[in-house]
Design an enzyme around this catalytic site. Sequence first.
Site, PDB file in Angstrom:
ATOM      1  N   LYS A  77       1.034  -1.109  -0.022  1.00 40.12           N
ATOM      2  CA  LYS A  77       0.214  -0.125  -0.035  1.00 40.12           C
ATOM      3  C   LYS A  77       0.765   1.066  -0.022  1.00 40.12           C
ATOM      4  O   LYS A  77       0.722   2.172  -0.784  1.00 40.12           O
ATOM      5  CB  LYS A  77      -0.936  -0.080   1.405  1.00 40.12           C
ATOM      6  N   GLN A 121      -4.744  -1.485   9.375  1.00 44.50           N
ATOM      7  CA  GLN A 121      -4.857  -2.628   8.635  1.00 44.50           C
ATOM      8  C   GLN A 121      -5.346  -3.928   9.660  1.00 44.50           C
ATOM      9  O   GLN A 121      -4.964  -3.810  10.963  1.00 44.50           O
ATOM     10  CB  GLN A 121      -3.182  -3.143   8.570  1.00 44.50           C
ATOM     11  N   ASP A 144     -11.111   3.119   3.675  1.00 42.18           N
ATOM     12  CA  ASP A 144     -11.469   1.552   3.479  1.00 42.18           C
ATOM     13  C   ASP A 144     -12.857   1.343   3.339  1.00 42.18           C
ATOM     14  O   ASP A 144     -13.382   0.089   2.954  1.00 42.18           O
ATOM     15  CB  ASP A 144     -11.150   0.854   4.907  1.00 42.18           C
TER      16      ASP A 144
HETATM   17  N1  GUN Z   1      -7.233  -6.789   5.935  1.00 44.97           N
HETATM   18  C1  GUN Z   1      -7.424  -7.325   4.800  1.00 44.97           C
HETATM   19  N2  GUN Z   1      -7.910  -6.854   3.812  1.00 44.97           N
HETATM   20  C2  GUN Z   1      -8.082  -5.598   4.330  1.00 44.97           C
HETATM   21  C3  GUN Z   1      -8.614  -4.401   3.892  1.00 44.97           C
HETATM   22  O1  GUN Z   1      -8.955  -4.128   2.683  1.00 44.97           O
HETATM   23  N3  GUN Z   1      -8.380  -3.167   4.659  1.00 44.97           N
HETATM   24  C4  GUN Z   1      -7.878  -3.020   5.993  1.00 44.97           C
HETATM   25  N4  GUN Z   1      -7.800  -2.027   6.756  1.00 44.97           N
HETATM   26  N5  GUN Z   1      -7.369  -4.325   6.454  1.00 44.97           N
HETATM   27  C5  GUN Z   1      -7.376  -5.469   5.467  1.00 44.97           C
END
Ligand code: GUN
Length: 307
Positions: A77, A121, A144
């Site tokens: 990311k 996350q 998100d």
């Molecule tokens: N963990 C697995 N997929 C995601 C996501 O799309 N966003 C976040 N913040 N954590 C995750």
Amino acid sequence: MKTEVSAQANVSAANVKQPQAAAGGTARILDGNALSAKLRDQLAQRAAALKAKGVTPCLAVILVGEDPASQVYVRNKVNGCEKTGIRSLKDVYPPDVDPKVVLDRIAELNADPGVHGILVQLPLPKHFNSDAVLEAISPEKDVDGFHAENVGALMQGNPRFIPCTPYGVMKMLESENVPLKGAEAVIVGRSNIVGKPMAMLLLSKSATVTVCHSQSKELAFHTRRADILVAAVGRAKMITGDMIKPGATVIDVGINRQADGKLCGDVDFESAKDVAGVITPVPGGVGPMTITMLLTNTLESAERTVK
Ligand code: GUN
């Protein structure tokens, strides 16, 4: 972006023409890396245009703990931001951190006008109340799309931020011109991150949506009816070719690490590719699209501050 959530009655799914497998029974591969590269070029131009107006788009990422998969996702990311001209902030906390420390940091980021997106996350360590953490993020910076206010907005057909993985899947379907209206869409997995928002998005495009999960009986009965099959359960290769309707569009959201260290999806690619019309690979399918849509949401958030 406006998405209408409306189910359409009296649609004959049999009349919906779906992509067919190429001669020889091998599915077309939906390349998430190629589509991402194209979209990220456009995002880089938008980021540059924003900078020319004096706004540098910025995403703040919070990682708690040392889960290796989460570390890889966060690194990807942050790298994605860098390459697109988006500034990123990364805060890493030890697994035993007091949740208050993280909540205080989120409050600081909420108040910072230079930060346009905040992402924590998941999963968080067990001593965290994950819902409370997600609710602490300002809904205007919740790139998100996990805050209850944003989940509600998506459900009402007026999304502020669409969750990145299902958003990426919708972009992939759009890029292949997969017909959605009246199509039988079957989602395997009911998570808040993928399955549930995926159902809302497909419904908003007038697909007939079925959501299967661990307690579903006769899973193959459902999957074999699917014109569009989305696998999002996190179980390696559980969808096999005999569970797929010939010519179906198969979207594999799973990322599973095998004993040999290699990644594989929730779909058994080898048997599925001979039956499906279109299929996403793992790696190189949905994964890169998830990050591309995170960058999209962050840019949109930054753009809203100058509109
Ligand atoms: N963990 C697995 N997929 C995601 C996501 O799309 N966003 C976040 N913040 N954590 C995750």
